[in-house]
Design a protein around this motif. Sequence first.
Motif, short mmCIF file in Angstrom:
data_model
loop_
_atom_site.label_atom_id
_atom_site.label_comp_id
_atom_site.label_asym_id
_atom_site.label_seq_id
_atom_site.Cartn_x
_atom_site.Cartn_y
_atom_site.Cartn_z
N ALA A 216 4.45 -1.97 -7.88
CA ALA A 216 3.23 -1.45 -7.57
C ALA A 216 1.98 -2.30 -8.27
N GLN A 217 2.39 -2.33 -9.43
CA GLN A 217 0.83 -3.33 -9.94
C GLN A 217 0.17 -4.54 -9.11
N ALA A 218 1.34 -5.41 -8.33
CA ALA A 218 1.23 -6.45 -7.75
C ALA A 218 0.78 -6.23 -6.36
N LEU A 219 1.49 -5.14 -5.98
CA LEU A 219 0.10 -4.67 -4.56
C LEU A 219 -0.93 -4.07 -5.25
N SER A 220 -1.17 -3.21 -6.01
CA SER A 220 -2.42 -2.59 -6.28
C SER A 220 -3.55 -3.57 -6.72
N GLY B 171 -11.22 1.25 -0.45
CA GLY B 171 -9.92 1.56 -0.40
C GLY B 171 -9.01 2.52 -0.90
N SER B 172 -8.44 1.85 -2.56
CA SER B 172 -7.28 2.16 -3.55
C SER B 172 -7.88 3.17 -3.74
N VAL B 173 -8.87 3.77 -4.17
CA VAL B 173 -8.80 5.00 -4.93
C VAL B 173 -8.29 5.63 -3.29
N TYR B 174 -8.45 6.28 -2.76
CA TYR B 174 -8.25 6.57 -1.37
C TYR B 174 -6.81 6.18 -1.29
N LEU B 175 -6.39 5.41 -1.17
CA LEU B 175 -4.69 5.01 -0.97
C LEU B 175 -3.40 5.50 -2.71
N ASN B 176 -4.43 5.14 -3.14
CA ASN B 176 -3.73 5.92 -4.35
C ASN B 176 -3.70 8.03 -4.66
N PHE B 177 -4.55 8.20 -4.39
CA PHE B 177 -5.15 9.46 -3.78
C PHE B 177 -3.41 10.38 -3.14
N GLY B 178 -3.36 9.36 -1.85
CA GLY B 178 -2.52 9.89 -0.91
C GLY B 178 -0.73 9.31 -1.59
N LEU B 179 -0.71 8.00 -2.24
CA LEU B 179 0.72 7.83 -2.76
C LEU B 179 0.73 9.41 -4.00
N TRP B 180 -0.49 9.71 -4.95
CA TRP B 180 0.08 11.42 -6.01
C TRP B 180 0.72 12.04 -5.14
N ALA B 181 -0.12 12.26 -3.48
CA ALA B 181 0.20 13.53 -3.18
C ALA B 181 1.86 13.37 -2.74
N ILE B 182 2.48 12.09 -2.46
CA ILE B 182 3.70 11.69 -1.52
C ILE B 182 4.43 11.92 -2.92
N ALA B 183 4.66 11.46 -4.03
CA ALA B 183 5.05 11.24 -5.24
C ALA B 183 5.62 12.42 -5.83
N ILE B 184 4.86 13.96 -5.60
CA ILE B 184 4.99 15.22 -6.51
C ILE B 184 6.57 16.20 -5.66
N LEU B 185 6.95 15.70 -4.43
CA LEU B 185 8.00 16.87 -3.98
C LEU B 185 9.11 15.86 -4.28
N PRO B 186 9.61 14.79 -4.17
CA PRO B 186 10.82 14.26 -4.45
C PRO B 186 10.37 13.87 -6.11
N ALA B 187 9.69 14.00 -6.67
CA ALA B 187 10.01 14.00 -8.13
C ALA B 187 10.04 14.96 -8.48
N TRP B 188 10.03 15.92 -8.14
CA TRP B 188 10.41 17.71 -9.00
C TRP B 188 11.85 18.27 -8.47
N ALA C 164 -8.18 -6.93 -4.68
CA ALA C 164 -9.35 -8.79 -4.69
C ALA C 164 -9.23 -8.88 -3.43
N ILE C 165 -9.44 -7.88 -2.47
CA ILE C 165 -9.82 -7.81 -1.26
C ILE C 165 -11.16 -6.45 -1.76
N PRO C 166 -12.12 -7.19 -1.22
CA PRO C 166 -13.44 -6.22 -1.53
C PRO C 166 -13.20 -5.02 -1.18
N ILE C 167 -13.41 -4.37 0.16
CA ILE C 167 -13.22 -3.55 0.25
C ILE C 167 -12.24 -1.98 0.23
N MET C 168 -10.98 -2.57 -0.21
CA MET C 168 -9.73 -2.16 -1.38
C MET C 168 -10.47 -1.66 -2.35
N GLY C 169 -10.91 -2.89 -2.81
CA GLY C 169 -10.97 -2.68 -4.76
C GLY C 169 -12.96 -1.92 -4.82
N SER C 170 -13.55 -1.21 -4.16
CA SER C 170 -14.57 -0.95 -3.89
C SER C 170 -14.57 0.67 -3.10
#
Length: 477
Positions: free
Chosen positions: A405-409, A422-439, A414-420
């Motif tokens: 996960a950290q390699a991907l992150s 995109g990655s915040v939006y993506l991480n927000f989505g990952l948080w939402a996806i994780a809740i149900l299977p973890a529960w 390292a891509i400017p648009i993701m660094g500034s």
Amino acid sequence: MSEKSTESVTVDAEITTREPTPGADRSHPVKWYRSTFYNALILGICNFLAPGIWGAMNSLGAGGQQQPYLVNTANALTFCLMVLSCFFSSVVVRAIGIKWTLIVGTMGYAPYAAGLYTNNRFGNEWLVILGAALCGLSAGVFWMAEAAIALSYPEPYNQGKFLGFWLSFRLGGQVLGGAINLGLNANNNKAGKVSYNVYLAFIALQALGPFAGLLLNKPSRVQRRDGIPVNLKITNSIWDEIKATTSLFFSRNYLLIVPLIAQGVYTEAVMFTFQSLWFSVRARALGSFLSGVVAIISGNLLGAFLDHNKLSLVTRARGAFFVILGLQGAWWIWATVLVTDFHRSKPTYDWVDPGFGKGFALFLFWVAGFQLNYMYLYFVVGNLASTEAEVVRIAGLLRGTESAAQALSYGLNAIPIMGSIGSVYLNFGLWAIAILPAWIVIKEIGVTITDKKLQREIGEVGLANRLDAERKEKSLS
């Protein structure tokens, strides 16, 4: 049966039920240099000198460089190689034992710091990449070894405190790095890179890692207050070990927590890139220092809560899950609003500037949340391993999944648009996806998934007796 014999049976039964269950004694004599606290201290020092100082460099934002993109690329390579070394780490333990695995794992960190030094001072890039590769090969086995030790060495009632104390040292590296850099750059209120003198101190500290590892006790020499010996070794053949590790990865419960692991550790590159892009050098140093302090306090509070045996295992598992994931959700909403604005306005905040606090506070909460996620993941996987051999395997899988996960992150950041933005939006989505299977897994801890640490150490019968004795004690109180 005579009245006398009946009384005798009754007395014998009372004596039997009053005998302490395995591991219930907390007064077993130990030598201080064999104790679990001593080993937590040594493990913490190793953590401070290796990943702690690595974290110190990254907590400066982009490894202390002006632009984050080369360092993010190097870190992506580090974590890619860590996936590989984590997967095969149980084979390394089989060959040289857990202590020497830890020592070998400390050896690749100093070349990484040397690469950042030469890039900062002379502008060359090849040693950054080479150092990142060496770090990745060694850090994977180090991460597995320290995780397995942290899950196996302490007494069950000290597990959370052991985790909190040990992981505080990793953050101690971040605090030290921030303090050093703040002292050297207190007057630098512009964007830019940190002084190259910082890296000389980091290289010297990381070179001490293998020597600190020599002070750790082998599992057979650890003495615990409950009198239970530590057995942390691998006896399978290499091929059987690879098959067992693969099988554990594809088990239902582990696959269900993979999104939980990913959303927790993806944040590291996001928050450090955020810091490097939008804050001055001295503000980054202050952030490194203060966020480490906040995370140490929050991590140790979580450790104390997870050890609070007056609360049931169900309550501790679910309570921590709701608090940690709930706070994460609030922070991602906050971050989404901020980076959307920052991407448009392109600010560089110093601590004297209006609006500094809104982004700086988010960074502090992010680092604290990262620590809480980190500790909670240990608690969860510790309750999925049924044997000591599985502890080694699941520790390697946890760290390998984190590394992927950290390699991907780091790669995406390292891509400017993701660094500034995109990655915040993506991480927000990952948080939402994780809740149900973890529960699905978390709700079973303490119900169908019993206290696996106790089960590993005193067996299923001993665990049943312990739980029965605790229920009787509660009913009498």
